[in-house]
Design a protein around this motif. Structure first.
Motif, PDB file in Angstrom:
ATOM      1  N   SER A  94       0.814  -1.228   0.000  1.00  0.00           N
ATOM      2  CA  SER A  94       0.000   0.000   0.000  1.00  0.00           C
ATOM      3  C   SER A  94       0.841   1.269   0.000  1.00  0.00           C
ATOM      4  CB  SER A  94      -0.924   0.045   1.219  1.00  0.00           C
ATOM      5  OG  SER A  94      -1.739  -1.069   1.261  1.00  0.00           O
ATOM      6  N   PRO A  95       1.789   1.420  -0.953  1.00  0.00           N
ATOM      7  CA  PRO A  95       2.652   2.607  -0.928  1.00  0.00           C
ATOM      8  C   PRO A  95       1.865   3.914  -1.015  1.00  0.00           C
ATOM      9  CG  PRO A  95       2.914   1.401  -2.999  1.00  0.00           C
ATOM     10  CD  PRO A  95       2.106   0.542  -2.095  1.00  0.00           C
ATOM     11  N   GLN A  96       0.800   3.907  -1.826  1.00  0.00           N
ATOM     12  CA  GLN A  96      -0.004   5.121  -1.991  1.00  0.00           C
ATOM     13  C   GLN A  96      -0.648   5.534  -0.660  1.00  0.00           C
ATOM     14  OE1 GLN A  96      -0.431   5.809  -5.564  1.00  0.00           O
ATOM     15  NE2 GLN A  96      -2.079   7.253  -5.654  1.00  0.00           N
ATOM     16  N   GLY A 151     -12.299   7.612  -9.961  1.00  0.00           N
ATOM     17  CA  GLY A 151     -12.583   6.214  -9.640  1.00  0.00           C
ATOM     18  C   GLY A 151     -11.315   5.424  -9.382  1.00  0.00           C
ATOM     19  N   MET A 152     -10.310   5.616 -10.244  1.00  0.00           N
ATOM     20  CA  MET A 152      -9.042   4.905 -10.086  1.00  0.00           C
ATOM     21  C   MET A 152      -8.346   5.293  -8.777  1.00  0.00           C
ATOM     22  SD  MET A 152      -7.879   2.568 -11.971  1.00  0.00           S
ATOM     23  CE  MET A 152      -8.122   1.740 -13.518  1.00  0.00           C
ATOM     24  N   LYS A 156      -8.320   2.869  -4.426  1.00  0.00           N
ATOM     25  CA  LYS A 156      -7.112   2.653  -3.617  1.00  0.00           C
ATOM     26  C   LYS A 156      -7.335   3.038  -2.152  1.00  0.00           C
ATOM     27  CE  LYS A 156      -4.058   3.046  -7.545  1.00  0.00           C
ATOM     28  NZ  LYS A 156      -3.115   3.838  -8.289  1.00  0.00           N
ATOM     29  N   ASP A 157      -8.549   3.500  -1.832  1.00  0.00           N
ATOM     30  CA  ASP A 157      -8.862   3.876  -0.451  1.00  0.00           C
ATOM     31  C   ASP A 157      -9.128   2.608   0.361  1.00  0.00           C
ATOM     32  OD1 ASP A 157      -9.989   4.717   1.947  1.00  0.00           O
ATOM     33  OD2 ASP A 157     -10.904   6.485   1.031  1.00  0.00           O
ATOM     34  N   PHE A 161     -12.290   0.035   0.389  1.00  0.00           N
ATOM     35  CA  PHE A 161     -11.986  -1.248  -0.268  1.00  0.00           C
ATOM     36  C   PHE A 161     -10.844  -1.945   0.487  1.00  0.00           C
ATOM     37  CE2 PHE A 161     -13.630   1.552  -3.653  1.00  0.00           C
ATOM     38  CZ  PHE A 161     -14.693   0.787  -4.108  1.00  0.00           C
ATOM     39  N   PRO A 162     -11.141  -2.566   1.630  1.00  0.00           N
ATOM     40  CA  PRO A 162     -10.069  -3.187   2.428  1.00  0.00           C
ATOM     41  C   PRO A 162      -9.343  -4.286   1.660  1.00  0.00           C
ATOM     42  CG  PRO A 162     -12.193  -3.225   3.584  1.00  0.00           C
ATOM     43  CD  PRO A 162     -12.471  -2.801   2.187  1.00  0.00           C
ATOM     44  N   GLN A 163      -8.030  -4.324   1.839  1.00  0.00           N
ATOM     45  CA  GLN A 163      -7.216  -5.336   1.159  1.00  0.00           C
ATOM     46  C   GLN A 163      -7.540  -6.748   1.626  1.00  0.00           C
ATOM     47  OE1 GLN A 163      -3.111  -4.008   1.653  1.00  0.00           O
ATOM     48  NE2 GLN A 163      -3.089  -3.458  -0.503  1.00  0.00           N
TER      49      GLN A 163
END
Length: 201
Positions: A94-96, A151-152, A156-157, A161-163
């Motif tokens: 999750s670098p972002q 959207g893109m 990544k939030d 949207f949990p990994q």
């Protein structure tokens, strides 16, 4: 030496995350002293800034190459997705997200650069799709390009949207299909369906 430091730091940051990797870690992996790194970078923040924009520059070059060679705008978007995923090592660390949390100023500067780049290339791609009959004639190219970026960025939030539930690959794939199905013509839908079927593992 500066380029070598940036390369090694990029590998470590993308694999382990910006927060986890220390200047000692980078020095140890390179077999150099920490002082050598500080000759080129005042502190870790300056190194992260250099790494972030170096990675961004490489991705931009790759995207330009894809835009110049893709068969059509539908394949182009999928090719870009694959290229970015490969370059960012699937974003497992999750670098972002870490950039946003721990280095917000760098994150905001990067986000603006990403928007400028993506907005223009997506607009061109959308227009090409309209001109070749793959996308509907009445779409608002500028609006949809902005929505696509939004959207893109949104998928990544990690809070939405949990990994633990979604992989980044699944999210990008699903969002791409969602985006394209909203704007394709019947001809475009045929191209999209054929592409999805031929690329299913």
């Amino acid at each position: 030496m500066r380029e070598q430091i940036v390369d090694k730091a990029a590998q470590l940051f993308l694999t382990l995350g910006f927060k986890s990797v220390t200047m000692d870690d980078i020095a140890q992996h390179m077999g150099i002293s920490k002082k050598t790194i500080y000759v080129h970078f005042e502190n870790k923040t300056k190194l992260i800034e250099a790494v972030t924009f170096e990675i961004f520059g490489r991705i931009c070059e790759g995207i330009d190459g894809i835009c110049n060679t893709a068969n059509n705008p539908i394949e182009q978007l999928y090719d870009i997705k694959m290229f970015v995923m490969h370059h960012l090592k699937n974003e497992k660390s999750s670098p972002q997200y870490q950039l946003k949390k721990y280095y917000p100023q760098i994150y905001e500067a990067l986000k603006m650069k990403q928007f400028e780049k993506m907005h223009e290339s997506v607009k061109e791609s959308l227009q090409r799709g309209v001109d070749t009959g793959l996308f509907r004639q009445n779409i608002d190219v500028d609006f949809i390009s902005r929505m696509y970026f939004n959207g893109m960025t949104g998928i990544k939030d990690n809070t939405i949207f949990p990994q633990s539930i979604f992989t980044m690959d699944y999210l990008m794939e699903s969002y791409l299909e969602y985006h394209l199905r909203a704007i394709v013509t019947e001809q475009g839908l045929n191209v999209l369906n054929k592409f999805i079927i031929s690329n299913q593992s």
